[in-house]
Scaffold this active site. Structure first.
Site, PDB file in Angstrom:
ATOM      1  N   ARG A 124       0.854  -1.196   0.000  1.00  0.00           N
ATOM      2  CA  ARG A 124       0.000   0.000   0.000  1.00  0.00           C
ATOM      3  C   ARG A 124       0.888   1.243   0.000  1.00  0.00           C
ATOM      4  O   ARG A 124       1.091   1.883   1.025  1.00  0.00           O
ATOM      5  CB  ARG A 124      -0.938  -0.029   1.209  1.00  0.00           C
ATOM      6  N   GLN A 129      -1.030   2.491  -6.304  1.00  0.00           N
ATOM      7  CA  GLN A 129      -2.471   2.710  -6.283  1.00  0.00           C
ATOM      8  C   GLN A 129      -3.151   2.284  -7.580  1.00  0.00           C
ATOM      9  O   GLN A 129      -4.227   1.693  -7.553  1.00  0.00           O
ATOM     10  CB  GLN A 129      -2.774   4.173  -5.978  1.00  0.00           C
ATOM     11  N   ASP A 132      -3.708  -1.458  -7.617  1.00  0.00           N
ATOM     12  CA  ASP A 132      -4.287  -2.017  -6.392  1.00  0.00           C
ATOM     13  C   ASP A 132      -5.629  -2.696  -6.674  1.00  0.00           C
ATOM     14  O   ASP A 132      -6.694  -2.072  -6.618  1.00  0.00           O
ATOM     15  CB  ASP A 132      -4.452  -0.915  -5.351  1.00  0.00           C
ATOM     16  N   SER A 135      -8.356  -2.805  -3.812  1.00  0.00           N
ATOM     17  CA  SER A 135      -9.137  -1.580  -3.666  1.00  0.00           C
ATOM     18  C   SER A 135     -10.177  -1.443  -4.768  1.00  0.00           C
ATOM     19  O   SER A 135     -11.328  -1.059  -4.510  1.00  0.00           O
ATOM     20  CB  SER A 135      -8.213  -0.358  -3.659  1.00  0.00           C
ATOM     21  N   TYR A 231      -2.882  -1.546   5.770  1.00  0.00           N
ATOM     22  CA  TYR A 231      -4.000  -2.432   6.052  1.00  0.00           C
ATOM     23  C   TYR A 231      -4.390  -2.305   7.515  1.00  0.00           C
ATOM     24  O   TYR A 231      -3.564  -2.005   8.376  1.00  0.00           O
ATOM     25  CB  TYR A 231      -3.636  -3.896   5.764  1.00  0.00           C
TER      26      TYR A 231
END
Length: 380
Positions: A124, A129, A132, A135, A231
């Site tokens: 993370r 991002q 990911d 997510s 997390y």
């Protein structure tokens, strides 16, 4: 030129696909030859014709020779283990591989001297991002969870002023302010509900309030749980017990509860007890997104709606599979972004100095790199 093979997903209920026609073009622009099994995208709304128009070569499903030539196998879930033996040595498997404690998968990869990147292990960090996948799929799940709850609820979501009188808005409690929880907040607010959010991390209060919801302050104790590596970190049982007591009053007034609290590689915390369900209003709804990890709510069952004390408890695992077109589009972009970072001058290079690759590489050339995720077999 490395060959990338897109296969039909074999897991029960899986409707997504790991590569879309749009990402076929991305791979080709970076030097991949793309082969697609016929029907691979059918369940997620991507036709064979769309793949062919994007430049992919269509092959019959399960064609052994296509597997024999594949250097990269992007998947949503792990393929049947016996099929992995068809891949050439050094081939790379990329997907949501359910890696925690998955000894059978690691052994199969080791036997065939393959490499594997588990999207669940992606760090993370800001640079990760766009890759990911957890997510992107959690976003879909949080959205769909509220729609399921609204459809099952015995009342309106928004406040309505009618000639027959005013209808008060539904009250929604969201447990967990991660990606799924925040998307659930946003969706419930768009539907006009009043939303309260419970999370063990005080730091998420600003995000919750920015979406128009009200944050339930966590119980006070000496050491508050927070995060580890981006997390949620496991909270102590004493803290969770205090939180459950605090939630009881909130749930007694709630029409909907959306449960999203999960800790990677561990059982989901049990936040709603049977006694708390009994205190809820008959006709109210609980949607448990953590049901596959044991569930946040007592009595929840995967892919099943059960009635307990007049409350509908919906075990909602695999919700991204119910929105397969957009879930696939988002997931395919995640995988493409990660693979592009490993492509150097037309060759696939697993650079362990690159944190995206180094942290998420579960197996390299038949050797497990993450004994913390899959402990080695004990000596015989």
């Amino acid at each position: 030129m490395p060959t990338l093979l897109v296969t039909r997903e074999s897991a029960a209920g899986e409707t997504r696909v790991a590569v879309t026609p749009d990402t076929v073009r991305r791979y080709q622009s970076r030097g991949f030859a793309v082969k697609v099994e016929q029907g691979a995208g059918e369940r997620s709304g991507f036709s064979d014709q769309a793949y062919a128009a994007a430049g992919a070569e269509l092959v019959p499903p399960g064609l052994d020779s296509a597997w024999n030539e594949a250097r990269v196998l992007p998947v949503v879930q792990a393929p049947p283990l016996k099929r992995l033996a068809l891949l050439p040595e050094g081939a790379l498997v990329v997907g949501l591989l359910n890696p925690h404690g998955n000894r059978a998968l690691v052994d199969a990869l080791n036997r065939s001297r393959l490499s594997a990147v588990a999207m669940e292990l992606l760090p993370r960090i800001s640079r990760a991002q766009s890759a990911d996948a957890l997510s992107s799929q959690a976003n879909v799940a949080g959205y769909k969870a509220v729609l399921l709850a609204a459809a099952a609820l015995d009342r309106y979501m928004p406040m309505l002023m009618t000639a027959a009188g005013t209808v008060q808005p539904a009250r929604v409690v969201v447990l967990g302010a991660g990606v799924a929880g925040l998307q659930a907040v946003a969706t419930a607010r768009r539907l006009g509900a009043v939303v309260y959010v419970s999370d063990i991390r005080p730091a998420v209060k600003e995000q919750v309030e920015s979406l128009g919801a009200r944050f339930i302050e966590p119980p006070t104790q000496e050491e508050k749980p927070s995060e580890s590596g981006g997390y949620a970190r496991q909270a102590s049982e004493a803290f969770l017990a205090a939180q459950r007591q605090q939630l009881a009053d909130q749930l007694a007034q709630a029409d909907i509860a959306i449960c999203t609290a999960q800790v990677p590689g561990r059982q989901a915390p049990r936040l709603i007890s049977d006694d708390m369900l009994e205190g809820m209003r008959p006709g109210s709804v609980v949607v448990d997104l953590a049901v596959a990890q044991g569930g946040n709510c007592a009595g929840s069952e995967p892919n099943t709606t059960v009635a307990r004390h007049g409350v509908q408890v919906i075990g909602a695992n695999d919700l991204p599979c119910t929105v397969p077109h957009h879930a696939s589009a988002l997931y395919a972009r995640n995988v493409a972004t990660l693979l592009e970072s490993a492509l150097k001058e037309g060759e696939l290079v697993l650079d362990l100095e690159d944190q995206l690759i180094g942290d998420s590489l579960l197996v390299q050339d038949g050797s497990c790199r993450r004994d913390d995720i899959v402990p080695p077999n004990p000596p015989s």
